[in-house]
Enzyme design. Structure first.
Site, mmCIF file in Angstrom:
data_model
loop_
_atom_site.group_PDB
_atom_site.id
_atom_site.type_symbol
_atom_site.label_atom_id
_atom_site.label_comp_id
_atom_site.label_asym_id
_atom_site.label_seq_id
_atom_site.Cartn_x
_atom_site.Cartn_y
_atom_site.Cartn_z
ATOM 1 N N LEU A 51 0.876 -1.170 0.000
ATOM 2 C CA LEU A 51 0.000 0.000 0.000
ATOM 3 C C LEU A 51 0.922 1.231 0.000
ATOM 4 O O LEU A 51 1.200 1.812 1.040
ATOM 5 C CB LEU A 51 -0.882 -0.061 1.253
ATOM 6 N N HIS A 52 1.359 1.592 -1.202
ATOM 7 C CA HIS A 52 2.435 2.596 -1.323
ATOM 8 C C HIS A 52 2.049 3.983 -0.766
ATOM 9 O O HIS A 52 2.676 4.508 0.149
ATOM 10 C CB HIS A 52 2.791 2.796 -2.800
#
Ligand code: BDR
Ligand code: CA
Length: 313
Positions: free
Chosen positions: A242-243
């Site tokens: 989940l950048h």
């Protein structure tokens, strides 16, 4: 302390969408002055629309959303439908937004806001290619010293690259813009793949979002269900990174992250390594430090924060 004023510059993207939700769910710490869309994961017509969909999902249709640059400074646009789907927000079906786009260009909004607010109070949060930010800096060089901080998702050192063997997507798409931003003199904090690949949405973490029993909680779970198929297959990991929410989490709980203040330069001439973030992690050059490059995060603390905040929406 008053909430920190930010502009989110973004190309949603499911992980961008979660980052926007996290910011809008955290009004005590963060005031979102506006959202500026840029071409990246999908073309601009979709990213500006997706940004509005997400604002409505967060119950914040009053948030101004501006459309920005349609293409990188000097290279043709590269998109990532193979990760994010045709719309950029594939997964659950969400209604078209009712809120209109804010009038004017995103670049002018960035410039005008930085000039209007007291110097050193506005933080820029780029979650996509840096085209809008670099264009603003080129058009109005006076804004650079007024920026409090640029906290961006992009680049990699130990992970090297994701879109090419040596480049991370956001930097690769507009390397000339990234080079200009890193040379701007503004304080920069970087969330590279080295950090975001540790923010893995494992099965129990997805279920925690679903178990909130709220519409936004279910949407986060369903977005994750969609985009994780790509990363799980590619990396053989137990979930997808989940950048982009790492950027917003850093503003709320900086102690979750650790890194080094180092020199970071962007490769713009070699086609083989175009967009590489050449990060002097080991201090082997005498090039001056220009960015705090993160290397680690407390993943459990990060997901606890994210779940607690999404629950508030
Ligand atoms: C970055 O690229 C995009 O696909 C994501 O939204 C993130 O900003 C990761 O390389
Ligand atoms: Ca993004």
């Amino acid at each position: 302390m008053p909430p920190r004023k930010i502009i989110i510059d973004t190309d949603p993207g499911q992980d961008d969408a979660v980052a926007i939700l996290l910011a809008l769910a955290s009004p005590q710490e963060i005031e979102v002055l506006g959202i500026t869309a840029v071409a990246g994961n999908v073309p601009l017509a979709l990213t500006q629309k997706n940004a509005r969909i997400v604002c409505e999902l967060a119950g914040a249709p009053q948030t101004p959303v501006y459309a920005g640059c349609e293409a990188p400074l000097r290279r043709p646009l590269v998109t990532a439908e193979h990760v994010h789907g045709k719309t950029g927000l594939d997964g659950p079906v969400l209604p078209d937004p009712k809120m209109p786009l804010a009038p004017g260009h995103a670049v002018d909004f960035i410039i005008d806001t930085l000039r209007a607010e007291p110097a050193g109070t506005v933080t820029l949060c780029p979650l996509g290619p840096l085209t809008n930010i670099a264009t603003a800096l080129a058009k109005a060089p006076d804004i650079a010293p007024r920026i409090r901080e640029i906290v961006l998702m992009g680049g990699a050192y130990f992970q090297v690259g994701n879109i090419t063997p040596t480049a991370e997507f956001n930097i690769y798409v507009d390397p000339h813009a990234a080079a200009a931003v890193f040379a701007s003199g503004a304080p920069i904090t970087v969330m590279p793949l080295d950090v975001t690949h540790k923010a893995l949405v494992t099965a129990p973490r997805v279920e925690a979002f679903r178990a909130l029993g709220t519409h936004p909680g279910r949407m986060v779970a369903e977005w994750t269900d969609f985009f994780e198929r790509f990363d799980k297959e590619k990396y053989g990991s137990p979930g997808a990174p989940l950048h982009d929410p790492c950027v917003i989490a850093y503003l709320i709980r900086p102690e979750l992250f650790s890194g080094r203040f180092i020199n970071v330069e962007i490769e713009t001439t070699s086609e083989l390594t175009m967009g590489m973030t050449v990060a002097d992690w080991w201090g082997v050059t005498d090039r001056p430090a220009n960015a705090t490059f993160m290397g680690d995060l407390d993943a459990d603390g990060f997901f606890a924060l994210l779940t607690e905040r999404i629950a508030r929406l």
